[in-house]
Design a protein around this motif. Structure first.
Motif, PDB file in Angstrom:
ATOM      1  N   SER A   1       0.840  -1.204   0.000  1.00  0.00           N
ATOM      2  CA  SER A   1       0.000   0.000   0.000  1.00  0.00           C
ATOM      3  C   SER A   1       0.869   1.245   0.000  1.00  0.00           C
ATOM      4  CB  SER A   1      -0.967  -0.012   1.191  1.00  0.00           C
ATOM      5  OG  SER A   1      -0.318   0.387   2.373  1.00  0.00           O
ATOM      6  N   ARG A   2       2.062   1.172   0.637  1.00  0.00           N
ATOM      7  CA  ARG A   2       2.967   2.338   0.611  1.00  0.00           C
ATOM      8  C   ARG A   2       3.482   2.558  -0.808  1.00  0.00           C
ATOM      9  NH1 ARG A   2       5.036  -0.027   5.247  1.00  0.00           N
ATOM     10  NH2 ARG A   2       4.034   0.829   7.091  1.00  0.00           N
ATOM     11  N   ILE A   3       3.894   1.463  -1.460  1.00  0.00           N
ATOM     12  CA  ILE A   3       4.380   1.589  -2.844  1.00  0.00           C
ATOM     13  C   ILE A   3       3.258   2.113  -3.743  1.00  0.00           C
ATOM     14  CG2 ILE A   3       5.263   0.297  -4.835  1.00  0.00           C
ATOM     15  CD1 ILE A   3       6.531  -1.645  -2.761  1.00  0.00           C
ATOM     16  N   ALA A   4       2.040   1.559  -3.533  1.00  0.00           N
ATOM     17  CA  ALA A   4       0.895   2.001  -4.330  1.00  0.00           C
ATOM     18  C   ALA A   4       0.639   3.482  -4.118  1.00  0.00           C
ATOM     19  CB  ALA A   4      -0.348   1.193  -3.967  1.00  0.00           C
TER      20      ALA A   4
ATOM     21  N   VAL B   1       2.824   5.842  -3.378  1.00  0.00           N
ATOM     22  CA  VAL B   1       3.822   6.616  -4.119  1.00  0.00           C
ATOM     23  C   VAL B   1       3.495   6.614  -5.610  1.00  0.00           C
ATOM     24  CG1 VAL B   1       6.258   6.734  -4.756  1.00  0.00           C
ATOM     25  CG2 VAL B   1       5.600   6.196  -2.393  1.00  0.00           C
ATOM     26  N   CYS B   2       3.152   5.418  -6.148  1.00  0.00           N
ATOM     27  CA  CYS B   2       2.810   5.317  -7.577  1.00  0.00           C
ATOM     28  C   CYS B   2       1.590   6.178  -7.901  1.00  0.00           C
ATOM     29  CB  CYS B   2       2.513   3.868  -7.957  1.00  0.00           C
ATOM     30  SG  CYS B   2       3.966   2.840  -7.928  1.00  0.00           S
ATOM     31  N   ALA B   3       0.607   6.172  -6.976  1.00  0.00           N
ATOM     32  CA  ALA B   3      -0.620   6.938  -7.217  1.00  0.00           C
ATOM     33  C   ALA B   3      -0.306   8.417  -7.329  1.00  0.00           C
ATOM     34  CB  ALA B   3      -1.626   6.687  -6.093  1.00  0.00           C
TER      35      ALA B   3
ATOM     36  N   LEU C   1       2.571   9.768  -8.258  1.00  0.00           N
ATOM     37  CA  LEU C   1       3.269   9.991  -9.531  1.00  0.00           C
ATOM     38  C   LEU C   1       2.286   9.976 -10.706  1.00  0.00           C
ATOM     39  CD1 LEU C   1       6.499   7.839  -9.001  1.00  0.00           C
ATOM     40  CD2 LEU C   1       6.268  10.331  -8.915  1.00  0.00           C
ATOM     41  N   LEU C   2       1.388   8.970 -10.679  1.00  0.00           N
ATOM     42  CA  LEU C   2       0.391   8.853 -11.750  1.00  0.00           C
ATOM     43  C   LEU C   2      -0.500  10.090 -11.806  1.00  0.00           C
ATOM     44  CD1 LEU C   2      -1.144   5.269 -11.872  1.00  0.00           C
ATOM     45  CD2 LEU C   2      -0.693   6.761 -13.819  1.00  0.00           C
TER      46      LEU C   2
ATOM     47  N   GLU D   1      -9.704  -1.678  -5.484  1.00  0.00           N
ATOM     48  CA  GLU D   1      -8.886  -1.944  -6.675  1.00  0.00           C
ATOM     49  C   GLU D   1      -9.753  -2.467  -7.816  1.00  0.00           C
ATOM     50  OE1 GLU D   1      -8.442  -3.230  -3.689  1.00  0.00           O
ATOM     51  OE2 GLU D   1      -6.376  -3.007  -3.006  1.00  0.00           O
TER      52      GLU D   1
ATOM     53  N   LEU E   1      -3.702  -3.071  -2.437  1.00  0.00           N
ATOM     54  CA  LEU E   1      -3.195  -1.717  -2.644  1.00  0.00           C
ATOM     55  C   LEU E   1      -3.912  -0.719  -1.744  1.00  0.00           C
ATOM     56  CD1 LEU E   1      -2.804  -1.644  -6.513  1.00  0.00           C
ATOM     57  CD2 LEU E   1      -1.160  -2.316  -4.770  1.00  0.00           C
TER      58      LEU E   1
END
Lengths: 356, 287
Positions: free
Chosen positions: A12-15, A17-19, A21-22, A279, A333
């Motif tokens: 969920s932390r990686i998600a 960060v990706c969110a 950026l996206l 998700e 996520l």
């Protein structure tokens, strides 16, 4: 040694960060991509919004509504009514779309909640029909054949600025502004639903979904949770409806209250992606868009494939594509499940907030 | 006099809605399954009859008799292969599966028969009428109403006079205990859906002879059927007929006031009944 309650995971932390950026990429996208792509993205984002709200209703609230197209249509007609009859700026009117949808949702819920279980579904459909047939009588907004937004109402807040800064024509500028609004709405929806589910109310909601009697036994007011979810979904669906028709610029009762476009597609998006997860609708809308791009030229074949896919998934993988993936990998996520973690205290640490 | 005529026409129209509703009511009563594809299955049956009529060039009533076993087999297989898998406590799977089925059936019909409206020709029967006192009634509406009564009497006889009916009532009350008594719920459910499809075929025959139809009209028929069932009270077939009559009368009276209000007034009548008698006009003690 003490324990804390946590919902976060590495995934969920990686998600997260990706969110971020996206999201940043999505905000600046209109600078780099053409009008066609912006329109496609607008479509994906608005369908995602509708799907998240239906998922909240059916997947978390246990309220299987097949009448959500009522609120899309109400939002759309409120937007046109506010623009044509009151002369309001359409962007400002979007909030009004949500409010009017809630106002109509109150009597709808009053009737539909009298119907038990599966009959609730058709009850919502009847109300949607009543609203559609009533709106078709409204001659000021074109009656049964519909109407268009006049050019004066089309230069809404921000279009002139976008046209100047990005050096695009007015029509393209309108698409960009509506795209940004759709992006904001979709992000707010996903974040809002996630926040709701992580809160105390979300826990009550999950309890009602899993076992009404047990939830009531521990003091959850099941009826109040149903009302809450129904009104929230109506509000969001109404705004999305207004936004969709702000972008289209033309309205008719049959299109704005289309059960295929605003209910069937939305249900299939959620079912294919995975009902009862945040998700799921995201995956579902991507699959849906891919299928539509591949098969849109075949008209009814496309709908046959979509319907059959929905049936097959419901029969053999009722948790949808995301459910299959999550079961295999354990990745979430947007985790809402509370997990107990043991920590070694460096100093005296107060126990974490425990709702669960 | 005009109002008496309007009301009588409405009552007869109610017979058609009761025919739409009987199959839905039967399936719900036995297995608590709400089939969202019910309206589309009525339209499918109408196309099957139309196909038989146009290929064999026979009378529509004979064609319906040929279509009945076909639709029975279709219903039996549908229940056996698909719907039995989704029955259970959770209402979500059956609703979503039948909703998907509704979209599939609609679009298969669109693909196969185009969006053109069709009609099952019934020759002189379409315009024939009889004078009863000062009223002139169409033979077709009278026949529809009589068929609705015959179907309801037939289903009640089946339910309360036959071994199959006993099995229906047993699995409806408690499928686990029924299976201990040597009844196979899966196969009883399949037979029930098969019978519901036979009733659907009768409804389709009158739908097709009385008015034009095309592949998209199914959901509206589902809604009328559903309204009739709820107005009548769940589990009562005679109540369903009363429910159909309420919708039918509301529609013809509404249409007499303003033709655009026909459909809307039927729905409004439903909402009023729901407001005053949420359990319908003739509720059973349980359910």
């Amino acid at each position: 040694m003490s324990t804390i309650v946590d919902t976060r995971t590495t995934a969920s932390r990686i998600a997260g960060v990706c969110a971020v950026l996206l999201l940043a990429a999505a905000i600046v996208a209109p600078v780099f991509v053409g009008r066609g792509v912006i329109q496609d993205l607008f479509f994906i984002l608005t369908m995602l919004t509708l799907a998240q709200f239906w998922n909240l209703l059916a997947g978390y609230g246990g309220l299987v509504s097949v009448g959500q197209h009522a609120f899309v249509g109400i939002g759309a007609y409120t937007l046109f009514g506010a623009g044509l009859l009151l002369g309001l700026d359409p962007v400002a009117a979007l909030l009004l779309c949500g409010v009017v949808a809630v106002v109509i949702a109150v009597p709808t819920a009053f009737f539909a909640f009298r119907l038990q279980g599966a009959y609730f579904a058709i009850g919502t459909w009847v109300v949607a029909e009543v609203v559609r047939l009533s709106v078709a009588q409204w001659q000021a907004l074109g009656g049964g054949s519909g109407t268009s937004l006049p050019p004066t109402a089309r230069d809404f807040a921000g279009t002139a600025w976008v046209a100047r800064v990005l050096d695009v024509r007015d029509a393209a500028a309108r698409d960009i502004v509506t795209y940004w609004l759709a992006l904001a709405l979709a992000v707010a929806t996903c974040a809002g639903v996630y926040a709701l589910l992580r809160s105390k109310r979300g826990l009550a909601l999950a309890a009602v979904r899993d076992n009404v009697a047990a939830a009531q036994a521990v003091g959850v007011d099941a009826q109040r949770m149903k009302w809450l979810v129904f009104l929230i979904a109506a509000f969001g669906t109404g705004i999305a409806g207004g936004l969709i028709y702000l972008q289209k610029g033309r309205i008719s009762p049959d299109a704005a209250f289309s059960v295929t476009d605003w209910t069937a597609f939305v249900i299939f998006i959620v079912v294919i992606g995975g009902i009862g997860t945040i998700e799921g609708p995201i995956i579902g809308v991507l699959v849906f868009f891919a299928l539509q791009s591949l098969l849109a030229d075949y008209g009814s074949t496309y709908l046959i494939v979509l319907g059959a896919l929905g049936v097959v998934i419901m029969l053999f993988a009722p948790r949808g594509l995301w459910g299959l993936f999550a079961a295999r990998t354990g990745i979430h996520l947007f985790p809402v499940r509370r997990r107990l973690r043991r920590t070694v205290p460096r100093n005296t640490q107060p126990p974490g907030e425990t709702h669960g | 006099m005009m109002w008496v005529d309007t009301v009588v026409q409405g009552i007869l129209l109610g017979g058609l809605y009761a025919l739409f509703a009987a199959g839905l009511s039967l399936v719900f009563g036995i297995m608590r399954l709400v089939n969202l594809a019910h309206g589309d299955l009525i339209v499918l049956a109408a196309y099957v009859i139309l196909l038989v009529v146009s290929v064999l060039g026979i009378n529509p009533f004979l064609a319906a008799a040929i279509a009945m076993p076909v639709m029975f087999a279709f219903g039996w297989l549908l229940q056996r292969v698909v719907l039995n898998r989704v029955l259970g406590e959770d209402i979500l799977p059956p609703l979503l599966v039948t909703f998907g089925l509704s979209i599939v059936v609609q679009n298969v019909l669109l693909e196969g028969f185009t969006a053109d409206s069709q009609r099952i020709g019934a020759g002189s029967l379409e315009t024939a009428s009889v004078a009863i006192g000062p009223l002139t009634l169409g033979v077709m509406p009278l026949l529809t109403f009589a068929s609705a009564i015959a179907v309801i009497v037939g289903l009640n006889q089946l339910f309360y006079r036959t071994a199959l009916g006993r099995a229906f009532r047993a699995v409806s009350d408690d499928p686990v205990t029924a299976s201990l008594m040597g009844i196979k719920p899966a196969s009883v459910f399949a037979t029930a859906t098969g019978i519901a499809m036979v009733v659907v075929t009768i409804a389709a025959l009158y739908l097709g002879m009385r008015s034009n139809f095309d592949p998209t009209i199914g959901p509206a028929r589902l809604i009328y059927a559903f309204e009739a069932v709820i107005i009548g009270g769940l589990g009562s077939l005679w109540g369903t007929l009363a429910g159909g009559i309420v919708i039918g009368v509301a529609q013809t009276v509404g249409a007499a006031i303003n033709p655009e209000w026909q459909i809307l007034s039927g729905h409004v009548a439903f909402l009023i009944v729901l407001l005053i008698r949420p359990r319908g006009l003739f509720p059973r003690s349980h359910d």
